[in-house]
Design a protein around this motif. Structure first.
Motif, PDB file in Angstrom:
ATOM      1  N   GLU A   1     -14.107  -6.195  -0.456  1.00 38.08           N
ATOM      2  CA  GLU A   1     -12.942  -5.203  -0.160  1.00 38.08           C
ATOM      3  C   GLU A   1     -13.648  -4.057   0.661  1.00 38.08           C
ATOM      4  O   GLU A   1     -13.140  -3.278   1.099  1.00 38.08           O
TER       5      GLU A   1
ATOM      6  N   GLY B   1       0.890  -1.333   0.192  1.00 33.87           N
ATOM      7  CA  GLY B   1      -0.129   0.042   0.133  1.00 33.87           C
ATOM      8  C   GLY B   1       0.791   1.248   0.019  1.00 33.87           C
ATOM      9  O   GLY B   1       2.067   1.014   0.089  1.00 33.87           O
TER      10      GLY B   1
ATOM     11  N   LEU C   1     -13.523  -3.652   6.055  1.00 33.29           N
ATOM     12  CA  LEU C   1     -12.158  -3.352   6.395  1.00 33.29           C
ATOM     13  C   LEU C   1     -11.886  -3.976   7.705  1.00 33.29           C
ATOM     14  O   LEU C   1     -10.536  -4.076   7.907  1.00 33.29           O
ATOM     15  N   ARG C   2     -12.637  -4.461   8.407  1.00 33.29           N
ATOM     16  CA  ARG C   2     -12.556  -5.483   9.529  1.00 33.29           C
ATOM     17  C   ARG C   2     -13.407  -6.757   9.085  1.00 33.29           C
ATOM     18  O   ARG C   2     -14.285  -6.658   8.358  1.00 33.29           O
TER      19      ARG C   2
ATOM     20  N   ASN D   1      -0.958  -1.914  -4.213  1.00 32.66           N
ATOM     21  CA  ASN D   1      -2.527  -1.781  -3.483  1.00 32.66           C
ATOM     22  C   ASN D   1      -2.612  -0.407  -2.989  1.00 32.66           C
ATOM     23  O   ASN D   1      -2.381   0.245  -2.270  1.00 32.66           O
TER      24      ASN D   1
ATOM     25  N   HIS E   1     -13.697  -1.327  16.645  1.00 32.80           N
ATOM     26  CA  HIS E   1     -13.940  -1.514  15.359  1.00 32.80           C
ATOM     27  C   HIS E   1     -14.286  -3.052  14.954  1.00 32.80           C
ATOM     28  O   HIS E   1     -15.090  -3.289  14.202  1.00 32.80           O
TER      29      HIS E   1
ATOM     30  N   LYS F   1      -5.798  -0.595   1.859  1.00 36.72           N
ATOM     31  CA  LYS F   1      -6.632  -1.499   2.596  1.00 36.72           C
ATOM     32  C   LYS F   1      -6.545  -2.918   2.582  1.00 36.72           C
ATOM     33  O   LYS F   1      -6.147  -3.468   1.620  1.00 36.72           O
ATOM     34  N   THR F   2      -6.423  -3.567   3.800  1.00 34.91           N
ATOM     35  CA  THR F   2      -6.140  -5.046   3.679  1.00 34.91           C
ATOM     36  C   THR F   2      -6.694  -5.919   2.731  1.00 34.91           C
ATOM     37  O   THR F   2      -6.071  -6.431   2.013  1.00 34.91           O
TER      38      THR F   2
ATOM     39  N   GLN G   1     -13.140  -9.184   7.476  1.00 33.53           N
ATOM     40  CA  GLN G   1     -12.970  -9.890   6.468  1.00 33.53           C
ATOM     41  C   GLN G   1     -12.865 -11.271   6.274  1.00 33.53           C
ATOM     42  O   GLN G   1     -13.402 -11.933   5.259  1.00 33.53           O
TER      43      GLN G   1
ATOM     44  N   THR H   1      -5.138   1.384  -2.454  1.00 34.72           N
ATOM     45  CA  THR H   1      -6.112   2.153  -1.248  1.00 34.72           C
ATOM     46  C   THR H   1      -5.477   1.934  -0.351  1.00 34.72           C
ATOM     47  O   THR H   1      -5.628   2.371   0.777  1.00 34.72           O
TER      48      THR H   1
ATOM     49  N   TRP I   1     -17.628  -4.010  12.858  1.00 33.06           N
ATOM     50  CA  TRP I   1     -17.800  -4.693  11.756  1.00 33.06           C
ATOM     51  C   TRP I   1     -18.485  -5.828  12.198  1.00 33.06           C
ATOM     52  O   TRP I   1     -19.115  -6.549  10.760  1.00 33.06           O
TER      53      TRP I   1
END
Length: 335
Positions: free
Chosen positions: A178, A42, A181-182, A67, A224, A71-72, A184, A69, A228
Motif C-alpha cells: 500500500e 474511497g 501509490l504508482r 477504502n 509520477h 489509495k488504489t 504497485q 485512504t 515510482w
C-alpha cells in the motif's frame, strides 16, 4: 473444463458517472462460471458511494467495502480481503474489457499454471490529442518493448496490464504494497516472480484504455510513473534496464545541451538530434490517423519521455520508505 467462480475487485474513487456501466459491463461477461464484484470505495467527493450501495442492493453479486485512504492499492487489498473466490480479477473503473476477457484469462491460467495472467493496455482515443497519445503509447519508441503496451507473442513476462490472479499467489506475497501509490502492479508482480510464480502475457486479453485528455495530465501521469519506477529500482536491485534509463539520460543530455550551448554552440546539436529523432520516429505512427493528430505525436512522445525522465531523476530518496521492502531492508541492516 470446470469453470471456477471468479471474484472481480475494483478500486473506486469519484466514479459516479461511470461506476454503474463499469459494473454492468463486468457482470455481462460471457463467462460460464459464477461471478462476484467487490468494490473498494474511497472517500469520494461525488455520489460514488450512493451509486455503489445501490448496485449492491439491486444485485447480490455486488459487494461494497470501505477504502478510507482512497489509495488504489489499499482499495484493492480491501476488496480482495472481502472477496470469496480462488480466482481474483483486478478491473479498473474505466476498463473496457472484451466480452470473453475472463473466459480467456481462466483458460490461460489453467493451460499455463501461471499465478497471474493479463493482456494488452490498448490505448484508444477519440480526440486528435488522445489519438496521438494512443499512437505514442502503443509504440516501442514511446514505451520501449513492454508487450502489454505494444503487443507480441504470449508467454512469461515481468508484468501485465491489470491481471487475473490465483488467490494463493496474492496470499503468498501479502497482496499489494500500500506504500506504492504508482507502479504497485509491477512491484507485486516482481514479488510473485521472485517467490517462484509466473506472470503470463496473453495478447488475446485486450483491454481498451483512454489516454489522458490533455498535455498537462499526460505529463503528470508520466512524471509520477518515473518517480515510482525509481523507487522500485532502489528497493528491488537488478530490476532496472536500458529501457528505464533512456528517459533520464535523454533529459540530462538535453539539459546539458540547452545550457551548455550558450557557451559551446555544438552542444545545441544534442536537443536538435532528439527533436529530429522523435519527429522521424513519429512518421510510421501516423498511419490511419487524421491529419489533426499527426503533428501531435512528437509532442506526446516528448512529453512522455521528458516527464518520466524528470520524475525518475527527482524521485526523493525517502519516497516509498514506508513500503514492506524498505522496512524489511532497514530491519536487516539494524539486525
Amino acid at each position: 473444463m470446470s469453470w471456477p467462480p471468479v471474484s472481480v475487485v475494483m478500486p473506486v474513487l469519484n466514479e459516479e458517472r461511470h461506476l454503474a456501466a463499469a459494473v454492468e459491463h463486468v457482470l455481462a461477461q460471457e463467462y460460464p462460471g459464477e461471478l462476484e464484484v467487490v468494490l473498494g470505495v474511497g472517500p469520494s467527493s461525488d455520489r460514488t458511494r450512493e451509486v455503489a450501495d445501490g448496485l449492491a442492493a439491486a444485485d447480490p453479486r455486488v459487494k461494497v467495502v470501505d477504502n478510507p485512504t482512497g489509495k488504489t492499492p489499499a482499495g484493492l487489498n480491501a476488496a480482495i480481503g472481502a472477496s470469496s473466490h480462488d480466482i481474483v480479477a483486478r478491473v479498473d473503473g474505466h476498463a473496457m474489457m472484451p466480452s470473453d476477457y475472463l473466459r480467456v484469462a481462466v483458460e490461460t491460467l489453467d493451460e499455463t499454471g501461471a499465478d497471474n495472467v493479463g493482456g494488452i493496455m490498448a490505448a484508444e482515443g477519440t480526440t486528435p490529442w488522445e489519438k496521438a497519445v494512443a499512437a505514442a503509447m502503443t509504440s516501442k519508441v514511446g514505451v520501449g518493448n513492454a508487450r502489454f503496451h505494444t503487443g507480441g507473442e504470449g508467454g512469461p513476462a515481468d508484468t501485465v496490464y491489470l491481471g487475473v490472479f490465483r488467490r494463493s499467489a496474492l496470499e503468498r506475497v501479502g497482496g499489494y504494497d500500500e506504500a506504492f501509490l504508482r507502479a504497485q502492479d509491477w512491484e507485486m508482480n516482481h514479488r510473485i516472480r521472485t517467490t517462484g510464480g509466473t506472470v503470463w502475457f496473453q495478447p488475446r486479453m485486450r483491454v481498451s484504455y483512454r489516454p489522458r485528455r490533455n498535455i498537462k495530465l499526460l505529463a503528470k501521469q508520466y512524471f509520477h510513473y518515473g518517480r515510482w519506477r525509481r523507487v522500485v529500482a532502489r528497493q528491488h536491485k537488478g530490476t532496472i534496464n536500458l529501457r528505464y534509463l533512456a528517459p533520464p539520460v535523454a533529459v540530462a543530455g538535453i539539459t546539458v545541451g540547452l545550457v551548455g550551448g550558450a557557451f559551446f554552440w555544438p552542444l545545441w546539436l544534442v536537443p536538435g538530434a532528439y527533436l529530429a529523432l522523435i519527429t522521424a520516429a513519429s512518421v510510421p505512427l501516423t498511419r490511419g490517423l487524421p491529419a489533426s493528430s499527426r503533428p501531435l505525436i512528437p509532442v506526446a512522445l516528448a512529453t512522455m519521455h521528458m516527464s518520466w525522465g524528470v520524475g525518475f531523476i527527482t524521485s526523493p530518496p525517502g519516497l516509498g520508505a514506508d513500503s514492506r521492502t524498505a522496512r524489511s531492508n532497514s530491519g536487516s541492516k539494524t539486525a
